[in-house]
Design a protein around this motif. Sequence first.
Motif, PDB file in Angstrom:
ATOM      1  N   ARG A 105       0.787 -15.322 -10.889  1.00 15.47           N
ATOM      2  CA  ARG A 105       0.872 -13.899 -11.205  1.00 15.47           C
ATOM      3  C   ARG A 105      -0.196 -13.080 -10.460  1.00 15.47           C
ATOM      4  NH1 ARG A 105       4.432 -11.723 -11.208  1.00 15.47           N
ATOM      5  NH2 ARG A 105       3.700  -9.940 -12.389  1.00 15.47           N
ATOM      6  N   GLU A 106      -0.949 -12.244 -11.163  1.00 21.76           N
ATOM      7  CA  GLU A 106      -1.818 -11.305 -10.452  1.00 21.76           C
ATOM      8  C   GLU A 106      -2.905 -12.001  -9.643  1.00 21.76           C
ATOM      9  OE1 GLU A 106      -3.466 -11.668 -14.661  1.00 21.76           O
ATOM     10  OE2 GLU A 106      -1.499 -11.465 -13.728  1.00 21.76           O
ATOM     11  N   LEU A 107      -3.366 -13.183 -10.084  1.00 21.07           N
ATOM     12  CA  LEU A 107      -4.377 -13.906  -9.301  1.00 21.07           C
ATOM     13  C   LEU A 107      -3.773 -14.442  -8.005  1.00 21.07           C
ATOM     14  CD1 LEU A 107      -6.372 -15.888 -12.029  1.00 21.07           C
ATOM     15  CD2 LEU A 107      -6.901 -13.675 -10.984  1.00 21.07           C
ATOM     16  N   LEU A 108      -2.522 -14.886  -8.061  1.00 18.40           N
ATOM     17  CA  LEU A 108      -1.852 -15.292  -6.832  1.00 18.40           C
ATOM     18  C   LEU A 108      -1.651 -14.083  -5.923  1.00 18.40           C
ATOM     19  CD1 LEU A 108      -0.385 -17.318  -5.045  1.00 18.40           C
ATOM     20  CD2 LEU A 108       1.677 -16.936  -6.404  1.00 18.40           C
ATOM     21  N   GLY A 109      -1.347 -12.932  -6.518  1.00 15.30           N
ATOM     22  CA  GLY A 109      -1.218 -11.705  -5.724  1.00 15.30           C
ATOM     23  C   GLY A 109      -2.488 -11.358  -4.987  1.00 15.30           C
ATOM     24  N   TRP A 160      -5.877  -2.234  -7.912  1.00 15.03           N
ATOM     25  CA  TRP A 160      -4.545  -2.178  -8.525  1.00 15.03           C
ATOM     26  C   TRP A 160      -4.467  -2.949  -9.839  1.00 15.03           C
ATOM     27  CZ3 TRP A 160      -5.973  -4.748  -4.146  1.00 15.03           C
ATOM     28  CH2 TRP A 160      -5.835  -6.133  -4.127  1.00 15.03           C
ATOM     29  N   LEU A 161      -5.549  -3.683 -10.175  1.00 19.60           N
ATOM     30  CA  LEU A 161      -5.575  -4.422 -11.439  1.00 19.60           C
ATOM     31  C   LEU A 161      -6.426  -3.728 -12.504  1.00 19.60           C
ATOM     32  CD1 LEU A 161      -5.946  -8.106 -10.159  1.00 19.60           C
ATOM     33  CD2 LEU A 161      -3.858  -6.880 -10.765  1.00 19.60           C
ATOM     34  N   LYS A 162      -6.988  -2.579 -12.192  1.00 19.09           N
ATOM     35  CA  LYS A 162      -7.885  -1.910 -13.134  1.00 19.09           C
ATOM     36  C   LYS A 162      -7.134  -1.287 -14.306  1.00 19.09           C
ATOM     37  CE  LYS A 162     -11.562  -0.821  -9.811  1.00 19.09           C
ATOM     38  NZ  LYS A 162     -12.330   0.246  -9.140  1.00 19.09           N
ATOM     39  N   GLU A 163      -5.924  -0.821 -14.066  1.00 19.85           N
ATOM     40  CA  GLU A 163      -5.160  -0.144 -15.107  1.00 19.85           C
ATOM     41  C   GLU A 163      -4.026  -1.051 -15.585  1.00 19.85           C
ATOM     42  OE1 GLU A 163      -4.655   4.253 -14.196  1.00 19.85           O
ATOM     43  OE2 GLU A 163      -5.180   3.499 -12.191  1.00 19.85           O
ATOM     44  N   ASN A 207       5.419  -4.534  -8.446  1.00 23.13           N
ATOM     45  CA  ASN A 207       4.918  -5.808  -8.945  1.00 23.13           C
ATOM     46  C   ASN A 207       5.987  -6.871  -8.701  1.00 23.13           C
ATOM     47  OD1 ASN A 207       3.847  -7.947 -10.447  1.00 23.13           O
ATOM     48  ND2 ASN A 207       3.164  -6.627 -12.115  1.00 23.13           N
ATOM     49  N   ASP A 208       5.625  -7.929  -8.014  1.00 22.22           N
ATOM     50  CA  ASP A 208       6.572  -9.018  -7.746  1.00 22.22           C
ATOM     51  C   ASP A 208       6.785  -9.794  -9.041  1.00 22.22           C
ATOM     52  OD1 ASP A 208       7.998 -11.205  -6.934  1.00 22.22           O
ATOM     53  OD2 ASP A 208       6.529 -11.925  -5.488  1.00 22.22           O
ATOM     54  N   PHE A 209       7.889  -9.498  -9.725  1.00 21.87           N
ATOM     55  CA  PHE A 209       8.143 -10.104 -11.037  1.00 21.87           C
ATOM     56  C   PHE A 209       8.884 -11.432 -10.929  1.00 21.87           C
ATOM     57  CE2 PHE A 209      11.508  -7.049 -10.048  1.00 21.87           C
ATOM     58  CZ  PHE A 209      12.649  -7.824 -10.162  1.00 21.87           C
ATOM     59  N   MET A 255       5.700  -2.830 -12.221  1.00 15.64           N
ATOM     60  CA  MET A 255       4.866  -1.890 -11.461  1.00 15.64           C
ATOM     61  C   MET A 255       3.396  -2.038 -11.809  1.00 15.64           C
ATOM     62  SD  MET A 255       6.906  -0.062  -9.530  1.00 15.64           S
ATOM     63  CE  MET A 255       5.779   1.242  -9.017  1.00 15.64           C
ATOM     64  N   TYR A 256       2.548  -1.933 -10.785  1.00 16.82           N
ATOM     65  CA  TYR A 256       1.129  -1.742 -11.010  1.00 16.82           C
ATOM     66  C   TYR A 256       0.861  -0.252 -11.171  1.00 16.82           C
ATOM     67  CZ  TYR A 256       0.103  -6.582  -9.866  1.00 16.82           C
ATOM     68  OH  TYR A 256       0.042  -7.947  -9.892  1.00 16.82           O
ATOM     69  N   THR A 257      -0.198   0.063 -11.892  1.00 12.23           N
ATOM     70  CA  THR A 257      -0.580   1.453 -12.115  1.00 12.23           C
ATOM     71  C   THR A 257      -1.774   1.803 -11.247  1.00 12.23           C
ATOM     72  OG1 THR A 257       0.184   1.340 -14.407  1.00 12.23           O
ATOM     73  CG2 THR A 257      -1.287   3.146 -13.834  1.00 12.23           C
ATOM     74  N   VAL A 258      -1.607   2.786 -10.381  1.00  8.97           N
ATOM     75  CA  VAL A 258      -2.700   3.305  -9.548  1.00  8.97           C
ATOM     76  C   VAL A 258      -2.668   4.819  -9.698  1.00  8.97           C
ATOM     77  CG1 VAL A 258      -3.709   3.434  -7.249  1.00  8.97           C
ATOM     78  CG2 VAL A 258      -2.448   1.378  -7.932  1.00  8.97           C
ATOM     79  N   SER A 259      -3.574   5.358 -10.484  1.00  9.69           N
ATOM     80  CA  SER A 259      -3.552   6.786 -10.795  1.00  9.69           C
ATOM     81  C   SER A 259      -3.996   7.651  -9.624  1.00  9.69           C
ATOM     82  CB  SER A 259      -4.441   7.068 -12.014  1.00  9.69           C
ATOM     83  OG  SER A 259      -3.979   6.354 -13.147  1.00  9.69           O
ATOM     84  N   ASN A 260      -4.900   7.139  -8.808  1.00 11.83           N
ATOM     85  CA  ASN A 260      -5.424   7.911  -7.678  1.00 11.83           C
ATOM     86  C   ASN A 260      -4.459   7.819  -6.500  1.00 11.83           C
ATOM     87  OD1 ASN A 260      -6.832   8.942  -5.454  1.00 11.83           O
ATOM     88  ND2 ASN A 260      -8.809   8.155  -6.167  1.00 11.83           N
ATOM     89  N   GLN A 261      -3.812   8.931  -6.184  1.00  7.28           N
ATOM     90  CA  GLN A 261      -2.814   8.944  -5.113  1.00  7.28           C
ATOM     91  C   GLN A 261      -3.380   8.434  -3.792  1.00  7.28           C
ATOM     92  OE1 GLN A 261       0.651  10.004  -5.032  1.00  7.28           O
ATOM     93  NE2 GLN A 261       0.446   9.048  -3.027  1.00  7.28           N
TER      94      GLN A 261
END
Length: 843
Positions: A91-95, A437-440, A119-121, A446-452
């Motif tokens: 999952r995210e660690l592999l990412g 991309w892992l902070k939120e 997000n690669d599900f 989908m990953y959440t990235v608030s800062n455009q």
Amino acid sequence: MRKIQLQILFFFLTGISISFAQQPQKPSSVEIYNQIKKLNFLGSVLYVAAHPDDENTRLISYMANEMNARTGYLSLTRGDGGQNLIGPQLRELLGVIRTQELIEARKIDGGEQFFSRANDFGFSKTPDETLQIWDKDKVLADVVWTIRKFQPDVIINRFDHRSPGTTHGHHTSSAMLSVESFKLTNDPKIYPEQLKFVKPWQVKSQFFNPSWWFYGSQEKFDAANKSKFTKLETGVYYTGIGKSNQEIAALSRSRHQSQGFGSTGARGEETEYLELINGETPIERDNLFDGIDTSWNRVKNGKPIGELISKIISKYDFSNPSASIPDLIKVYTMIEALEDDHWKPLKATAIKNIIASCSGLYLEAVATEQEATPGSIIKLSLEAINRCSVEMQLISVTSLPDNKTTVQNSILKNNNDQKSILQIQLPENLEYTQPYWLKEKASVGMYTVSNQENIGIPDIIRQVKVVFNIKINGVEVPFERTVVYKYNDGVKGEMYNFLDIVPEVTTAISERVLIFKDTKSKMIPVKVRAGKDAIAGNLQLDLQKSWVISPKQIPFSLSKKGNEQTFYFEVTPPVNQEETIAKAVAIVDNKRFDKDETIIDYPHITKQMVLKPAESKCIRIDLKTSGDAIAYIMGAGDEVPESLAQMGYKVTILKPEEITPERLDSFSTVITGVRAYNTVNALANKQKILFDFIKGGKNMIVQYNTFGRMVTDQIAPYPLKVSNDRVTEENAKVTFLAPNHPVLNTPNKISEKDFEGWTQEQGLYYPDQYDPAFTPIISSHDKGESAKDGALLVAPYGKGYYIYTGLSFFRELPEGVAGAYRLLSNIISLKQPIEAPKQELKK
């Protein structure tokens, strides 16, 4: 802290030189010359696909190195849903690993890397399913954003947007979104919020990059009509570096080690084909940029810059690159005077790198320690050396993010190494180092990235830097360097890492999942690690009120940075079945610290720090087990052994050379890890021993393997053929084909409820042909498909059982899926009934 490291040593090749991943590049004279030629080309191409390792590195290398184009690769995902051949991370660690592998690949082939928030599900059979799980509008927005920001003249899609259902749904979706974006990027009404940072942009041409794979075979592709395709001869040999384009591409592709994509370089003629999808067809079919002005003339007041760079190229002295510096400085001042807001910053960065390379100018800011906390003072060793006769002066250094300038005013004489010390006060609000991309909180798709402005950036955003302000030939030039940490390894030599900003305290619960089979209490270890000296506070384990924790909190005191200490909490579960999250929290000066620091350290990528919530899933489960000693033969890497230990089994990781009759005698069950028959060559010679083990009354469980690349054709004691069948809908309805079989009844009664809450996929690579000795246990299928019956196959052999399963236990167990634990317990517990002795008839 959890440290994950692959214990192997190797040097790896970049496209041109040998170095470790983190070390600064030190280009040769030929490489510098190639950089100057690239400086004089203002054209760009963007390659678009779905995952790391989807990209055509031959084409990327050709565009970057032969055409000198600015070449980017937009991978919509970071590959989080794949499998891992080098370690247990999923999952995210592999990412995170696959992100770094892509970054290293681009260093070799000369491209740049970008991502969307998708997000690669996991595997998806159709683009409809993909775009339903992804937020289509957000991923499309990210594609538009990348195009507007990168401003490609040409886009090349890896996959065909017209062929849904013939390949991975992510693949087709990447092409569909790319095609849809072609008409949107120049419309200011589309995603207008982006226009605060970028301008509308119109791509001239968009292509599909077909290959034999899309035609089914090389023979069919050779026979296909390609008269309307653009044809590129990519089998170039670069005399200056002694490598073919294919050899560079193979080195780049071989960075994808977690996916097992090591590639052998080729030589000789090679052709790539491109089919026009949108826009204008090049008149010259072998030139993608035909009709596009790729000179400095495309920039206002740029023509003189191009003319001067052409002069530098014609007079370049390979034995003395520094002879070009006076003219390069002139070019730098001309670029800085431009009004252009796209090519100006790109080419300014490029020419500063060229000037530093031509002069042998080496600038470095090295922290004395690898980790620091916000608000602390860090000590840096600065090094500046000019290795040419051109006059230079170090005017000052500016530290970031505090933006403090320290005057130096020192002459940088030829080959006179100057070193100094600089202290930086880090801001109290400085963000911790981790993948942004892992902070939120993320969703499944989908990953959440608030800062455009951060969207698409490939790597961790590091804020601590030093700018060396150097006057060269009377012109002040700023050179920015990210602060690093380096040390000497007795075997590998000089080693580099980046400076990481860490919390004052991190905590960690030893296991991601804690299984309670009954109401007995367990002692749960919780680790505390100091991020700075002299840290003290209280540690607590937060759980729902129905769970009893003792003690409520434990005081701790750690004198030195990096010190660790483990404390134990007694946890008593409730009577009824229940799942909850345990959180390890350290309270220091009324501040809560609840992050678990994971270090990912493999020699082919930059060392990574990931901060995740310090928590574990606690499960009070009705689980009965039978048998105790299990031998586990690792394959590609998974966390199943840890899950088995949580169930109460004694698990021994068995090396292939340890598979002997005598060694196996003490075990009741042998389990092979995921893809063991794809990755462990020694298993080819161990099958008789394993089959005899079963015959003697023991069990062997074989987890999924991919078809076509196995170390032996006889993975089972009976004929069995693995296929590409899979069930990607994790909650697909399950039908019991053998409801009375012990595997569904003993010691746990399995019901459909045990298949609820599965993650990512139900199973993969099911056998579709197997001997009548096998009993298929369950059946399920994705919507619109036929039933797949090969998920769990059980066959008696001698006095024991051979079990093959494609069910994704390797994903479900680490996620704490209760039903997966119950079913696996039943598989391990299988025993053949003992026949009663026949009685003689009385006369």
